[in-house]
Design an enzyme around this catalytic site. Structure first.
Site, PDB file in Angstrom:
ATOM      1  CD  GLU A 152       3.509   7.999  -5.132  1.00 15.90           C
ATOM      2  OE1 GLU A 152       3.659   8.822  -6.054  1.00 15.90           O
ATOM      3  OE2 GLU A 152       2.443   7.868  -4.520  1.00 15.90           O
ATOM      4  CD  GLU A 192      -1.607  12.479  -8.033  1.00 14.49           C
ATOM      5  OE1 GLU A 192      -2.045  11.394  -7.579  1.00 14.49           O
ATOM      6  OE2 GLU A 192      -0.552  12.993  -7.634  1.00 14.49           O
ATOM      7  CG  HIS A 241      -0.420   7.344  -8.957  1.00 17.75           C
ATOM      8  ND1 HIS A 241       0.524   6.402  -8.616  1.00 17.75           N
ATOM      9  CD2 HIS A 241      -0.002   8.517  -8.391  1.00 17.75           C
ATOM     10  CE1 HIS A 241       1.463   6.977  -7.882  1.00 17.75           C
ATOM     11  NE2 HIS A 241       1.171   8.248  -7.735  1.00 17.75           N
ATOM     12  CB  ALA A 301      -2.648  15.559  -6.517  1.00 19.06           C
ATOM     13  CG  MET A 302      -4.690  10.368  -2.562  1.00 19.63           C
ATOM     14  SD  MET A 302      -3.042   9.673  -2.267  1.00 19.63           S
ATOM     15  CE  MET A 302      -3.377   7.939  -2.529  1.00 19.63           C
ATOM     16  CD  GLU A 303      -2.061   7.542  -5.743  1.00 20.47           C
ATOM     17  OE1 GLU A 303      -1.433   6.572  -5.265  1.00 20.47           O
ATOM     18  OE2 GLU A 303      -1.785   8.718  -5.492  1.00 20.47           O
ATOM     19  CG  ASN A 304      -8.426   9.541  -3.706  1.00 18.41           C
ATOM     20  OD1 ASN A 304      -7.726   8.872  -2.963  1.00 18.41           O
ATOM     21  ND2 ASN A 304      -8.632  10.835  -3.524  1.00 18.41           N
TER      22      ASN A 304
END
Length: 867
Positions: free
Chosen positions: A337, A315, A318, A281-284
């Site tokens: 991280e 996420e 973040h 996943a990515m924490e946009n």
């Protein structure tokens, strides 16, 4: 001019010169559908979209030169402060040169044709084979936003962003900010808070979208309302359990608001589950992206739901650690991280139904860290990141899992309240800014009253893992005279560290349960620490150092404890203690200190009694790795039969319909070894065989078909027929893997060419092909590719994106040719390519180390057989 690989020195110089006031980004992605206009898949170049970026920035001194980042096939126009610049003169394919800038404010406008991606980097374009629909999403970390719009691509040049996206009118578009307006096919989004380029995001397509909301009333009476959204491809909508995603999301938001005292700062909270995603996943902020495999098409165990919950909360952490406060450069990647990894588990255990998350962390997540920390590429948690290629490779077990383990120890060291108060002060002091290690240590020193310098030096600024071993003596009355903990370190990383540890003493009850009857929590420092509190205790049958998993270390056993575990491991009643023992035994096996056949025997004897499903599935993975890489070659066939027989026995004994039954079914398929095994799998697929309670859904069908394909018992027609049953994106990946796994020289040649000699496959299909290509039952068939590997990897690294390069270099390394000649060939390549890209050399060095470790373990196993 240097190319794509931005260096730390260049970034530092640019940050000293520039302040970025804002971005306006206009993207036109209508070209994603229909036939390409003059380029694209059927033309001579990539399919592209128009990207127009306006950057408002200031320079600190006159006469300076710098550059904006952009990776694009073409630039239509560049304007600086109203003056047109010649794109051919200022754009070299990766950078837009900005020369002799006066001091003060500037406006840069770059009009470019950017390329859609098939590698998961930049603006990824996916065509759903099920219905032909097109889906887009962006993925940037660490530095791929420059593939979508011109920018200053480094984390410490934060700015507010406004996105305007023109897309097909039947679509929906999402970005970080809330939708402000939609006029036909044009979406305008609210300006964001100052954020880094790598966490901006756009998601567009005919996605299935579900909404909810979260409300929080604070002590002062103010109310925060966060609109929630969750989206996935239309083809997955029938499987999408959005209610559970929202439940975990709301529980997490409660936890972080309870503990961080800083309201969620980014408005809405959308979570997009997207296809062919390279990461978890990515924490946009406001638009988090996840791999769509977290939407489960069939029955899975609770471990899968726990894993998804952990990622959702990772996420979410973040949003504060990473998005609100961001590291200055990738050296301090751990500042986001490690904290997200730790806080994700912390939040999950304390706020969701997954109360045993620390067991999974101890058994699964930390095994990733232990492996990474013993590789030649190990590094301190605060790493030396010279450039973007270094950064890409440092999303590893050190930065994530070791960092999180060290933070778990830090909480034990300074106390939970001091740790959380330090986090609260950190957010308030550095909101929307960038930080380094010292910024965090200073607030923790304030809140804990402890000097963090020594702790940081030992734990954050040195590499390697320590081993802790109990040394015990007894008196004539069978009571402990002295119990000491010996600390050791590898010669390559000799640092001995301070450890806060619990030492547990265990013995069997009259009912046969192995339980703890005494515990001491102490600080271990130096090579030898006496545990005075346990002097006089009755003789234990098991001494467990690092009971409760407070520190980060490899646990060793005294001989009596090891003998106890061989006979009574399954009798340990505490699931965390049992998981820690399993982890320690696995480390002994990997280190060549326990014969592989002994570890496999322990799995066969005791894994059937394991109650924690995540631990059981980890044991299955370890047992298979042990057989493939660590078993003496002469014993592999016997060991394989034993594992298959044991798996089938436990499959038949498992409660019908239980998750344990499902786990054993998958493991049985993975280790099936005999004609009888394959006949059963064929029967389960064809409906002529049945195991009570086992629902052979589509995902399980592929699991059963895979070994049949790799053993030559399912040809192309059978595999294609299965795809016809499951003509979906997931089915296509399974089909590609099964086709590449067939035991044929022609098949292997085709798979190799498809990955190495062509860039036609998407990232997901490259991964599937590699997984199919490397089959442990086909060592002889794969032998010719050892030499070919070393001939092509430097070219592949130079010509392909770093994501695909990493997949090829890691996935095609001849690990199954596990003999000294492969080790020698690897050493020869390293010696002859001393000037190869450091990131490429690192991957080869890591693969070499895994191979050497396997050979040492095989020698240990063979020696045991000879005794």
């Amino acid at each position: 001019m240097p190319g794509e690989n931005l260096s730390r020195d260049e970034a530092r110089e640019r940050a000293e010169l520039l302040t970025v006031d804002g971005y306006d980004v206009e993207l036109d992605v209508r070209s994603a559908i229909g036939e390409p206009a003059g380029d694209g898949e059927r033309g001579s170049g990539p399919r592209t979209f128009r990207s127009v970026t306006t950057i408002r920035f200031r320079t600190a001194r006159a006469g300076a030169s710098t550059f904006a980042d952009l990776i694009a096939p073409a630039v239509n126009a560049v304007t600086l402060n109203g003056t047109a610049l010649d794109p051919a003169a200022v754009f070299d394919g990766t950078r837009v040169a900005l020369s002799d800038l006066p001091e003060g404010s500037h406006v840069l406008v770059v009009d470019a044709q950017c390329a859609y991606s098939r590698t998961g980097e930049g603006m990824h374009r996916f065509v759903d084979p099920e219905d032909g629909e097109v889906y887009l999403y962006t993925q940037y970390e660490p530095a791929d936003s420059r593939r979508v719009f011109a920018n200053f691509e480094q984390p410490d040049l934060k700015a507010p962003f406004r996105f305007r996206v023109t897309a097909p009118e039947a679509w929906t578009v999402w970005s970080n900010g809330a939708e402000e307006s939609r006029d036909g096919g044009v979406w305008r989004f609210a300006e964001t808070k100052p954020i880094s380029t790598y966490i901006t995001a756009v998601v567009a397509g005919p996605y299935h979208y579900v909404t909810d909301s979260y409300t929080r009333t604070f002590d002062d009476g103010t109310e925060l309302e966060i609109p929630l959204g969750a989206l996935c491809r239309k083809g997955l909508a029938r499987h999408f359990d959005a209610d559970d995603v929202f439940l975990i999301t709301k529980q997490g938001l409660d936890f972080f608001h309870d503990n961080f005292d800083y309201p969620y700062p980014f408005g809405k909270y959308d979570q997009a589950f997207v296809p062919e995603y390279n990461l978890g996943a990515m924490e946009n902020p406001g638009c988090v992206t996840f791999r769509e495999e977290y939407i489960f098409r069939g029955k899975v165990t609770q471990a899968a739901y726990e894993s998804r919950a952990n990622v959702i909360l990772h996420e979410m952490a973040h949003m504060w650690f990473g998005d609100l406060v961001t590291m200055q450069w990738w050296d301090d990647l751990w500042l986001k991280e490690s904290f997200a990894d730790f806080m994700g588990v912390f939040a999950m255990v304390e706020s969701t139904r997954f109360e045993d998350g620390w067991i999974t962390f101890a058994n699964n997540r930390k095994s990733w860290a232990y492996r990474a920390d013993q590789l030649p590429s190990t590094h301190p948690i605060t790493a030396d990141i010279r450039d973007l290629e270094d950064a890409k490779l440092n999303f590893d077990g050190i930065t994530y899992a070791k960092g999180a383990s060290v933070l778990k120890q830090l909480v034990a060291y300074v106390g939970r309240d001091a740790f959380l108060e330090g986090a609260r002060r950190y957010f308030k002091k550095h909101a929307y800014g960038n930080t380094q290690l010292g910024d965090l240590l200073s607030v923790l020193a304030e809140t804990s009253g402890r000097d963090m310098t020594g702790w940081s030096r030992s734990w954050l600024q040195t590499a390697g893992v320590n081993s802790l071993t109990p040394l015990v003596t007894y008196d004539a009355a069978d009571r402990i005279t002295e119990l000491a903990v010996l600390q050791e370190a590898a010669q390559s990383h000799p640092e001995l560290r301070p450890h806060r540890v619990a030492v547990g003493l265990y013995r069997r009850t009259s009912d046969g349960d192995l339980v703890r009857y005494a515990r001491a929590e102490v600080d271990v420092a130096g090579p030898r620490t006496v545990i005075g509190e346990l002097a006089g205790a009755e003789r234990p049958e098991l001494i467990l150092v690092n009971d409760d998993d407070l520190t980060y270390c490899k646990v060793r056993f005294d001989e009596v404890s090891l003998t106890t575990l061989r006979a009574h491991l399954g009798d340990i009643t505490d699931p965390l203690a049992r998981a820690l023992c399993w982890s320690a035994l696995w480390n002994l096996t990997r280190d060549g200190l326990m014969p592989t056949r002994d570890f496999v025997s322990l799995v066969l004897d005791f894994s059937g009694r394991e109650t924690d499903i995540g631990v059981l599935q980890m044991l299955h993975a370890w047992a298979r790795t042990a057989l493939v890489h660590y078993a003496a070659p002469a014993w592999r066939e016997e060991g394989g039969r034993a594992l298959a027989e044991g798996a089938l026995r436990e499959l038949r004994l498992a409660a019908p319909g239980s998750e344990h039954q499902l786990a054993w079914a998958r493991f049985f398929a993975a280790v099936a070894a005999s004609d009888t095994d394959f006949q059963l799998l064929s029967g389960l697929l064809g409906g002529t065989a049945r195991i009570d309670g086992l629902d052979v859904d589509q995902e399980l069908r592929w699991a059963f078909l895979s070994p049949l394909a790799s053993h030559g018992l399912a040809d192309e027609s059978v595999i294609d027929a299965e795809l016809a049953r499951d003509d979906t994106a997931s089915g296509k990946r399974h089909q590609v893997r099964c086709l590449a796994s067939r035991p044929s020289a022609a098949v292997k040649a085709q798979a190799w060419a498809g990955v190495v000699e062509s860039d036609a496959l998407s990232n997901a299909l490259v991964e599937a092909t590699i997984l199919g290509f490397a089959q442990s039952s086909q060592r002889e068939l794969l032998a010719p590719y050892s030499g070919m590997y070393f001939e092509v990897i430097e070219r592949v690294w130079a010509e392909r994106s770093i994501q695909i390069g990493m997949a090829v270099v890691k996935g095609l390394f001849p690990a199954l040719q596990d003999d000294p000649s492969t080790l020698a060939a690897t050493d020869a390549w390293l010696a002859a390519h001393a000037d190869a890209a450091p990131a490429l050399r690192r991957l080869v060095l890591e693969a070499r180390d895994d191979l050497a470790r396997g050979l040492r373990a095989q020698e240990c196993d063979a020696t045991a057989a000879a005794v």
